[in-house]
Structures are given as C-alpha cells and as structure tokens.
Write a protein that holds these residues in place. Structure first.
Motif, PDB file in Angstrom:
ATOM      1  N   UNK A 189       0.717  -1.078   0.124  1.00 39.73           N
ATOM      2  CA  UNK A 189      -0.204  -0.109  -0.087  1.00 39.73           C
ATOM      3  C   UNK A 189       0.767   1.058   0.032  1.00 39.73           C
ATOM      4  N   UNK A 190       1.850   1.272   0.842  1.00 40.69           N
ATOM      5  CA  UNK A 190       2.747   2.459   0.992  1.00 40.69           C
ATOM      6  C   UNK A 190       3.837   2.702  -0.085  1.00 40.69           C
ATOM      7  N   UNK A 201      -0.619  -2.329  -5.920  1.00 40.60           N
ATOM      8  CA  UNK A 201      -0.627  -1.447  -4.851  1.00 40.60           C
ATOM      9  C   UNK A 201      -0.234   0.029  -5.247  1.00 40.60           C
ATOM     10  N   UNK A 202       0.731   0.555  -4.478  1.00 36.69           N
ATOM     11  CA  UNK A 202       1.146   1.912  -4.925  1.00 36.69           C
ATOM     12  C   UNK A 202      -0.089   2.926  -4.518  1.00 36.69           C
ATOM     13  N   UNK A 203      -0.424   3.135  -3.220  1.00 33.37           N
ATOM     14  CA  UNK A 203      -1.542   3.894  -2.855  1.00 33.37           C
ATOM     15  C   UNK A 203      -1.084   5.265  -1.884  1.00 33.37           C
ATOM     16  N   UNK A 204       0.328   5.596  -2.149  1.00 32.01           N
ATOM     17  CA  UNK A 204       0.593   6.719  -1.220  1.00 32.01           C
ATOM     18  C   UNK A 204       1.356   7.502  -1.882  1.00 32.01           C
ATOM     19  N   UNK A 229     -10.287  20.105   1.475  1.00 33.88           N
ATOM     20  CA  UNK A 229      -9.937  21.536   1.833  1.00 33.88           C
ATOM     21  C   UNK A 229      -8.632  21.759   1.946  1.00 33.88           C
ATOM     22  N   UNK A 230      -8.357  22.474   3.016  1.00 37.42           N
ATOM     23  CA  UNK A 230      -6.718  22.612   3.347  1.00 37.42           C
ATOM     24  C   UNK A 230      -6.272  21.306   3.977  1.00 37.42           C
ATOM     25  N   UNK A 231      -6.813  20.343   3.993  1.00 37.58           N
ATOM     26  CA  UNK A 231      -6.118  18.909   4.280  1.00 37.58           C
ATOM     27  C   UNK A 231      -5.702  18.088   3.063  1.00 37.58           C
ATOM     28  N   UNK A 232      -5.905  18.574   1.881  1.00 35.39           N
ATOM     29  CA  UNK A 232      -5.619  17.697   0.889  1.00 35.39           C
ATOM     30  C   UNK A 232      -6.293  17.161  -0.180  1.00 35.39           C
ATOM     31  N   UNK A 233      -6.243  16.033  -0.552  1.00 34.67           N
ATOM     32  CA  UNK A 233      -7.342  15.665  -1.649  1.00 34.67           C
ATOM     33  C   UNK A 233      -7.157  13.945  -1.576  1.00 34.67           C
ATOM     34  N   UNK A 234      -8.378  13.591  -2.476  1.00 33.83           N
ATOM     35  CA  UNK A 234      -8.173  11.866  -2.837  1.00 33.83           C
ATOM     36  C   UNK A 234      -8.189  12.082  -4.310  1.00 33.83           C
ATOM     37  N   UNK A 235      -7.261  11.172  -4.934  1.00 27.41           N
ATOM     38  CA  UNK A 235      -7.185  11.187  -6.452  1.00 27.41           C
ATOM     39  C   UNK A 235      -7.453   9.915  -7.161  1.00 27.41           C
ATOM     40  N   UNK A 236      -8.272   9.850  -8.150  1.00 27.37           N
ATOM     41  CA  UNK A 236      -8.355   8.582  -9.036  1.00 27.37           C
ATOM     42  C   UNK A 236      -7.511   8.968 -10.141  1.00 27.37           C
ATOM     43  N   UNK A 237      -6.663   8.268 -10.458  1.00 29.19           N
ATOM     44  CA  UNK A 237      -5.923   8.461 -11.869  1.00 29.19           C
ATOM     45  C   UNK A 237      -5.148   7.232 -12.604  1.00 29.19           C
ATOM     46  N   UNK A 238      -4.385   7.592 -13.679  1.00 31.82           N
ATOM     47  CA  UNK A 238      -3.963   6.752 -14.563  1.00 31.82           C
ATOM     48  C   UNK A 238      -2.383   6.982 -14.486  1.00 31.82           C
ATOM     49  N   UNK A 239      -1.709   5.836 -14.313  1.00 28.27           N
ATOM     50  CA  UNK A 239      -0.303   6.134 -14.312  1.00 28.27           C
ATOM     51  C   UNK A 239       0.502   4.766 -14.915  1.00 28.27           C
ATOM     52  N   UNK A 245       1.846  -0.312 -17.145  1.00 26.11           N
ATOM     53  CA  UNK A 245       0.735   0.616 -17.075  1.00 26.11           C
ATOM     54  C   UNK A 245      -0.272   0.022 -15.778  1.00 26.11           C
ATOM     55  N   UNK A 246      -0.806   1.017 -15.168  1.00 25.66           N
ATOM     56  CA  UNK A 246      -1.914   0.819 -14.110  1.00 25.66           C
ATOM     57  C   UNK A 246      -2.935   1.708 -14.408  1.00 25.66           C
ATOM     58  N   UNK A 247      -3.948   1.023 -15.229  1.00 23.96           N
ATOM     59  CA  UNK A 247      -5.181   1.738 -15.804  1.00 23.96           C
ATOM     60  C   UNK A 247      -5.991   2.780 -14.752  1.00 23.96           C
ATOM     61  N   UNK A 248      -5.823   2.264 -13.395  1.00 20.13           N
ATOM     62  CA  UNK A 248      -6.828   2.958 -12.417  1.00 20.13           C
ATOM     63  C   UNK A 248      -6.048   2.945 -10.935  1.00 20.13           C
ATOM     64  N   UNK A 249      -5.588   3.991 -10.467  1.00 18.81           N
ATOM     65  CA  UNK A 249      -4.801   3.995  -9.224  1.00 18.81           C
ATOM     66  C   UNK A 249      -5.754   5.173  -8.470  1.00 18.81           C
ATOM     67  N   UNK A 250      -5.459   4.981  -6.910  1.00 21.90           N
ATOM     68  CA  UNK A 250      -5.929   5.972  -6.302  1.00 21.90           C
ATOM     69  C   UNK A 250      -5.207   6.262  -5.004  1.00 21.90           C
ATOM     70  N   UNK A 251      -5.422   7.231  -4.470  1.00 24.93           N
ATOM     71  CA  UNK A 251      -4.582   7.808  -3.188  1.00 24.93           C
ATOM     72  C   UNK A 251      -4.959   8.892  -2.424  1.00 24.93           C
ATOM     73  N   UNK A 252      -4.634   9.016  -1.199  1.00 24.64           N
ATOM     74  CA  UNK A 252      -4.862  10.204  -0.630  1.00 24.64           C
ATOM     75  C   UNK A 252      -3.584  11.134  -1.141  1.00 24.64           C
ATOM     76  N   UNK A 253      -3.679  12.388  -0.724  1.00 28.67           N
ATOM     77  CA  UNK A 253      -2.604  13.345  -1.217  1.00 28.67           C
ATOM     78  C   UNK A 253      -2.587  14.464  -0.101  1.00 28.67           C
ATOM     79  N   UNK A 254      -1.380  14.180   0.831  1.00 30.75           N
ATOM     80  CA  UNK A 254      -1.273  15.718   1.490  1.00 30.75           C
ATOM     81  C   UNK A 254      -1.475  15.036   3.056  1.00 30.75           C
TER      82      UNK A 254
END
Length: 307
Positions: A189-190, A201-204, A229-239, A245-254
């Motif tokens: 995860x991390x 994995x890769x969710x950090x 808000x000022x605490x960051x974001x959650x992102x769903x992305x391609x990378x 290739x990982x078509x769909x990933x997700x992670x918290x940011x910040x």
C-alpha cells in the motif's frame, strides 16, 4: 418424620451447601470481562463517517500545505496517451521534516519491488519499522483511533496490544504466490509491487512523488478528485510504474502516514472485505480493505480509497 423424609431433607441441605459454595467461590474469584466483544455489525455506517471526519480534524502532521497538485488534463483507464506531461506533485522540503513522514521515508529502501523475490529482513529494517510505530502511535490520530477501536470491542485497553496489532497486520511478511515471502501490507500500500507484469498497490502520495522524481513512475492524467479543503485531496488517476501501465489507481494526497494507516486499519478490523463508508470534508467515499490469510493469520492484503 419418616426415614425417607429425613433423607430428602439431608440431600436438600447438602445440595444447597454445594450451590452456595460454588456461587461464593465464583463471585470472589471471577473478574468480569470489561472488554466488550461486539461484532462489526454493531458499528454503524454513521459511526464510521463521524469517525473519519473527526480523524481529519486531528491530523496535526498533515502536509497538504507543503504540496502542490498539478492535475493537468483528465484521462480514462483505456487511454494510451499521456495527458499530463508534467509531474503530478511538487513537495516542499518542510514536509519531509514532519516526524512521521521522516520515519516512513526511511522504509522506502527496505523492500524489493518484485513480489516473487524473497525479502531479507534485517535488524535495522525491523528497528525502522518500530521507530515508525513509536512515532505514529503517539499522535492524536492514532490515539483517537485506538480509543474508537476499544469502544467497538476490537482491541483491549493495553497500549502494547494496539501497537502489536499494527505491527502484525501491516509488517508481517507473506507470500503472494510461488512460496517466496516477498510482500506485506505496508509494502503493497505505502510503496508498490510488481507481479506477473502488473502493478500492484502503490496508494501513497509520498512514494509516488519519489518514484516520479526518479523517472520510475509517470502520471498520465486523472479521472476524479475529491477536495479535502486545506487537508489535501483524494485522487483517482492513470499512471505507469517501472514502465508497466496501471489503468486505475487511487491515493490520498497531503495526509499524514498515520492518518492513512488509521483509516485502513479501522476499515480492515471493522469492515474487512466489505464496503467501508467514510466521509471527509463532507464528501462521502469508501475504503476497500482486503484480507490476506497466511499461516493462520489475517493480514492486510490491500486497502485503498474508492471515489
């Protein structure tokens, strides 16, 4: 009085004495179980949503103010185009001085990315894991999480038990196939893993930024973003990672390491292999936390936010 009546009376006295003896022995020696043992069904969806909102307020090691998110263009899971030529994240150096982040970064070089290769677990690596646990268990985030899990009957009141649970479910090594012990919940995860030419994995956000800086990861665009808000974001992305290739990933940011670990731990202990509904900054989303059973233990196989 007849002989039969005398015998009956005598037996009643003996039985009464035995019952009284057992009762008083039990009452003087038995200590009531002060730890409730509630099934996860006793934890409501509203309990979980309120817990997560309160947890975000307590994230004192949040680093969002040091992070710039460069979303660029939207994409899809099927696209083979790079819609984001620039790196996703830019992190100010002040973020790396936050105690829990500093301790977590020390673990980045402890693992082999291929999950089918045996890991060599050294004393120094074990100490680095302990150092991270020592720091995060003393944070308001983890103290609140511990009390929540105590209230829900999932752990006892001994602080050592909480740390032992975290150590077991996150850092116990296991084999994901082939008999080679080369994986753990934390690494999956991390950090990240490669298995059968697939990214696992890769969710950090800290690991992703480090790998993209080293030209090992490439952000291709996003599908959805939840603003915290000022605490960051959650992102769903391609990378891509290491050219895969990982078509769909997700992670918290910040968010801090302890915040993410607290949410994943809570969902694993209370809603493993089920939908775990949460709320952050008024936005509802879910976490999925999956069990990996290995040698009689229930460990974290994966966990991630789903938006």
């Amino acid at each position: 009085m007849s002989l039969t009546s005398q015998r009956t009376s005598y037996l009643i006295v003996i039985v009464s004495a035995i019952i009284a003896s057992v009762y008083w022995s039990y009452g003087s020696n038995h200590q009531p179980n002060t730890r409730p043992n509630l099934p996860s069904s006793d934890v409501t969806d509203d309990d979980l949503k309120q817990f997560s909102e309160n947890l975000l307020d307590k994230d004192v090691n949040n680093a969002a103010k040091y992070v710039t998110i460069n979303l660029q263009s939207k994409t899809t899971s099927r696209s083979d185009r790079d819609e984001a030529p620039l790196p996703l994240l830019s992190i100010d150096k002040e973020a790396f001085s936050i105690a829990s982040i500093e301790k977590m970064l020390q673990l980045h070089n402890n693992y082999i990315v291929e999950s089918n290769v045996n890991e060599h677990y050294t004393a120094q690596e074990k100490q680095e894991e302990n150092n991270l646990l020592d720091v995060i268990t003393n944070t308001p985030v983890m103290q609140y999480t511990r009390n929540f899990l105590i209230d829900k009957g999932k752990i006892g009141r001994d602080p050592k038990e909480f740390k032992d649970v975290l150590r077991e479910i996150w850092f116990n090594m296991y084999a994901r196939g082939g008999g080679r012990i080369g994986s753990s919940g934390f690494e999956h995860i991390f950090l990240a893993e490669l298995k059968n030419h697939q990214v696992s994995g890769l969710h950090n956000w800290l690991y992703f930024e480090a790998e993209e800086k080293n030209n090992q990861a490439n952000y291709l665009g996003y599908m959805k973003k939840v603003d915290l808000g000022d605490k960051g974001a959650i992102l769903k992305f391609h990378f891509t990672f290491r050219g895969v290739d990982k078509p769909v990933g997700s992670m918290f940011i910040g968010t801090s390491p302890e915040f993410e670990m607290a949410l994943y731990t809570t969902c694993f202990l209370l809603r493993a292999d089920k939908i775990c509904p949460l709320s952050l900054n008024g936005h509802r989303f879910i976490i999925r936390a999956f069990t990996y059973r290995y040698r009689g233990k229930k460990l974290i196989g994966s966990a991630f936010p789903e938006i």
